[in-house]
Design a protein around this motif. Structure first.
Motif, PDB file in Angstrom:
ATOM      1  N   GLY A  89      -3.091  -1.311  -6.407  1.00 27.29           N
ATOM      2  CA  GLY A  89      -2.824  -0.627  -5.141  1.00 27.29           C
ATOM      3  C   GLY A  89      -4.097  -0.058  -4.569  1.00 27.29           C
ATOM      4  O   GLY A  89      -5.202  -0.547  -4.847  1.00 27.29           O
ATOM      5  N   THR A  90      -3.966   1.000  -3.753  1.00 29.27           N
ATOM      6  CA  THR A  90      -5.114   1.707  -3.195  1.00 29.27           C
ATOM      7  C   THR A  90      -5.047   3.158  -3.655  1.00 29.27           C
ATOM      8  O   THR A  90      -4.013   3.617  -4.154  1.00 29.27           O
ATOM      9  N   PRO A  91      -6.140   3.929  -3.483  1.00 28.04           N
ATOM     10  CA  PRO A  91      -6.130   5.323  -3.944  1.00 28.04           C
ATOM     11  C   PRO A  91      -5.173   6.225  -3.177  1.00 28.04           C
ATOM     12  O   PRO A  91      -4.929   7.354  -3.608  1.00 28.04           O
ATOM     13  N   THR A  92      -4.628   5.754  -2.056  1.00 29.03           N
ATOM     14  CA  THR A  92      -3.827   6.640  -1.204  1.00 29.03           C
ATOM     15  C   THR A  92      -2.424   6.113  -0.942  1.00 29.03           C
ATOM     16  O   THR A  92      -1.764   6.527   0.014  1.00 29.03           O
ATOM     17  N   LEU A 111       0.156 -10.919   1.283  1.00 30.63           N
ATOM     18  CA  LEU A 111      -0.279 -12.299   1.479  1.00 30.63           C
ATOM     19  C   LEU A 111      -1.122 -12.470   2.735  1.00 30.63           C
ATOM     20  O   LEU A 111      -1.955 -13.366   2.820  1.00 30.63           O
ATOM     21  N   ARG A 112      -0.898 -11.607   3.698  1.00 31.52           N
ATOM     22  CA  ARG A 112      -1.708 -11.672   4.922  1.00 31.52           C
ATOM     23  C   ARG A 112      -3.149 -11.245   4.668  1.00 31.52           C
ATOM     24  O   ARG A 112      -4.027 -11.520   5.478  1.00 31.52           O
ATOM     25  N   GLN A 113      -3.384 -10.539   3.545  1.00 29.67           N
ATOM     26  CA  GLN A 113      -4.728 -10.033   3.263  1.00 29.67           C
ATOM     27  C   GLN A 113      -5.310 -10.630   1.982  1.00 29.67           C
ATOM     28  O   GLN A 113      -6.401 -10.262   1.578  1.00 29.67           O
ATOM     29  N   CYS A 146       0.711  -2.379   4.912  1.00 30.23           N
ATOM     30  CA  CYS A 146      -0.241  -2.712   3.848  1.00 30.23           C
ATOM     31  C   CYS A 146      -1.675  -2.670   4.362  1.00 30.23           C
ATOM     32  O   CYS A 146      -2.090  -3.534   5.138  1.00 30.23           O
ATOM     33  N   GLY A 147      -2.403  -1.658   3.933  1.00 31.46           N
ATOM     34  CA  GLY A 147      -3.837  -1.586   4.184  1.00 31.46           C
ATOM     35  C   GLY A 147      -4.555  -1.718   2.869  1.00 31.46           C
ATOM     36  O   GLY A 147      -4.579  -0.778   2.075  1.00 31.46           O
ATOM     37  N   LEU A 148      -5.131  -2.876   2.599  1.00 32.89           N
ATOM     38  CA  LEU A 148      -5.669  -3.185   1.270  1.00 32.89           C
ATOM     39  C   LEU A 148      -7.181  -3.378   1.275  1.00 32.89           C
ATOM     40  O   LEU A 148      -7.734  -4.029   0.409  1.00 32.89           O
ATOM     41  N   GLY A 149      -7.838  -2.788   2.272  1.00 32.82           N
ATOM     42  CA  GLY A 149      -9.290  -2.910   2.327  1.00 32.82           C
ATOM     43  C   GLY A 149      -9.988  -2.188   1.194  1.00 32.82           C
ATOM     44  O   GLY A 149     -11.053  -2.608   0.730  1.00 32.82           O
ATOM     45  N   THR A 166      -4.301   2.674   2.394  1.00 30.92           N
ATOM     46  CA  THR A 166      -2.935   2.776   1.889  1.00 30.92           C
ATOM     47  C   THR A 166      -1.964   1.628   2.072  1.00 30.92           C
ATOM     48  O   THR A 166      -1.952   0.937   3.063  1.00 30.92           O
ATOM     49  N   VAL A 167      -1.118   1.495   1.037  1.00 30.37           N
ATOM     50  CA  VAL A 167       0.144   0.773   1.131  1.00 30.37           C
ATOM     51  C   VAL A 167       1.222   1.854   1.191  1.00 30.37           C
ATOM     52  O   VAL A 167       1.422   2.583   0.217  1.00 30.37           O
TER      53      VAL A 167
END
Length: 241
Positions: free
Chosen positions: A191-194, A238-240, A128-131, A151-152
């Motif tokens: 989500g994210t764009p990717t 939840l970590r982010q 999970c990359g939710l930046g 990306t997720v």
């Protein structure tokens, strides 16, 4: 079963070595590999499916529906500089001794922070990359080009064959479960764009027919998939949050 006896591999690219070193993950279907690339320490997850598997995915490398012997989820630096992600993934795969057709995903997220969940034979793993996150439907126009890899990424394995329609249905179910998990985590986004999804299942045989016909959230295997994906993504989100 995963072959955990794969030796360290090395591949040279533009004078910079890519080295893959296995890190043991007891009880995990995937392998966490570490590599040094262009002076940076990075990681990637590998699923060595072997023959007799099909994957439905939106992967950068090997996307679509078809026979796939492996899946790779590779961490890359933020501000990814290369314009050939499919070739880059192929190089990482070669360094990990992955041969034949496979599916490769990218993420700028820390792959070592992956989360995984299982539900009655279905396993889901998420990075999970939710930046950079938001809603899928916005007034802004798309760029028409590749997005930077935040990306997720979700990889799902099932123990039963799925028909083509069910494989596509499974990707949709995984996506629904991802969005549910993000909302349950208190995040204001879909989500994210990717974001990318890979669903792997054994290939149907002439004896078993076309495979399971359904993988929607209220079908037997779709429900299990949804719960596994929801649990894995929720923990990562939840970590982010």
């Amino acid at each position: 079963m995963i072959d955990r006896s794969v030796p360290t591999a090395e591949l040279h690219h533009r004078g910079c070595p890519i080295r893959s070193v296995r890190i043991g993950l007891p009880g995990q279907r995937g392998e966490l590999l570490a590599r040094s690339e262009d002076g940076q320490d990075l990681h990637h997850l590998v699923w060595r499916l072997g023959p007799g598997w099909r994957v439905c995915s939106s992967a950068v490398l090997g996307g679509g529906i078809g026979p796939r012997g492996w899946i790779l989820n590779a961490q890359v630096p933020g501000g990814y500089p290369r314009m050939d992600p499919d070739r880059h993934l192929a190089e990482i795969a070669a360094a990990a001794r992955l041969t034949g057709p496979g599916a490769g995903l990218m993420t700028a997220a820390d792959v070592t922070a992956y989360t995984a969940a299982a539900d009655q034979g279905v396993t889901a793993t998420a990075t999970c990359g939710l930046g950079v996150r938001g809603w899928a439907a916005t007034p802004a126009e798309g760029t028409g080009g590749p997005q930077r890899p935040g990306t997720v990424n979700i990889v799902v394995t099932l123990p039963v064959p799925l028909s083509d329609a069910a494989l596509v249905n499974a990707v949709a179910t995984a996506t629904e479960a991802k969005v549910q998990a993000l909302l349950d985590a208190g995040l204001d986004c879909s989500g994210t764009p990717t974001d990318s999804v890979c669903v792997a299942a054994p290939a149907p045989s002439p004896d078993t027919g076309a495979g399971e016909p359904f993988a929607g959230p209220r079908s037997r295997w779709g429900a299990r998939l949804a719960r596994a994906v929801h649990t894995a993504v929720l923990e990562g989100a939840l970590r982010q949050a």
